[in-house]
Enzyme design. Structure first.
Site: not given
Ligand code: 13P
Length: 268
Positions: A25, A27, A109, A111, A181, A187, A227
């Site tokens: 991904n 992003k 996701h 985010e 996730e 991240g 990660s």
């Protein structure tokens, strides 16, 4: 779409481990030149890969990526809108995504949920919109740190999963992958341990068994994301119930992404 179909065939027997599924991904990263180079490098490295592999560049670079993808590399998009068309500035419908021959769409996701405020209801609508047009979905679920600290992480992920799959038929489940996730691992460099990830994958699998029965539950790939790096991929990908990885930062360089792919154990 070939590999996607192949992965389903490979899963004919539920007691046989499935091929690992590794998805990058990207992003909001890259440029046209970056996309051309990275997709070419990843594709070249896949000639002997024993995993199902995909990338999701920013949508503006989708066609660039698709034109360079070879050796079975799947190319997906990071989001879709649930409506067919209309006054939704900046959005893309499932029909448009299908029109561009995308192999899959990532939905839910963290985010999208926490930066852009998408709700469980909206995510459920997006999942249904994608599947109703036959577009495969990677459904993301995962708890925030405070939810894990409060011990509500399993219930929360269960609710997210159930809500997103509400109205999804058993037949449509052949086009669904789930990605666990945990938000606190995305991240941050702080990975869930194989035990933590494996335990949550069991929770999700049990829920899928409850909703769709054992065969479909065991054929549904459940990926871990947060990660994932070359130095932890082998342990995670060898953990029972972890069928693959959704990789952020480490998917932006061909050497680290290919190292993760190559860390995947072979299906027997
Ligand atoms: P990182 O691998 O950078 O933690 O990102 C994970 C992720 O959000 C993939 O969708």
């Amino acid at each position: 779409m070939e590999l996607w179909a192949l992965s389903t065939v490979v899963l004919e027997h539920i007691d046989r481990p499935m091929k690992k599924h590794i998805v990058g991904n990207w992003k909001m990263n890259g440029s046209a030149a970056f996309t051309e180079a990275l997709v070419s490098e990843i594709s070249a490295g896949l000639s002997a890969a024993h995993a199902v592999v995909g990338v999701t560049p920013p949508s503006l670079y989708f066609s660039t990526a698709k034109s360079k993808a070879t050796n079975g590399l799947l190319v997906g998009v990071q989001n879709c809108h649930e409506a067919e068309s209309g006054a939704f500035t900046g959005e893309h419908s499932v029909s448009m995504i299908k029109d561009m021959s995308a192999d899959f769409v990532i939905i839910g996701h963290s985010e999208r949920r926490h930066v852009f405020g998408e709700t469980d209801e909206q995510i459920s609508a997006k999942v249904k919109a994608a599947l109703s047009k036959g577009l495969p979905v990677i459904l993301c679920v995962g708890e925030k740190l405070e939810e894990r600290d409060a011990g509500s992480h399993e219930a929360l992920v269960g609710t997210q999963t159930k809500s997103a799959l509400n109205g999804v038929s058993a037949e449509q489940m052949s086009k669904v992958w789930v990605a666990y996730e945990p938000v606190w691992a995305i991240g941050t460099g702080r990975t869930a341990s194989p035990e933590q990830a494996g335990a949550m994958h069991e929770v999700i699998r049990a829920l899928l068994v409850e909703l769709y029965g054992s065969e479909i539950a065991h054929k549904t790939p459940i990926l871990y994301g947060g990660s994932v790096k070359p130095n932890n991929a082998e342990a995670l990908l060898n953990t029972k119930g972890i069928d693959g990885a959704l990789v952020g930062g480490a998917s932006l360089k061909s050497d680290s992404f290919l190292a993760i792919i190559n860390a995947a154990p072979k299906a027997e």
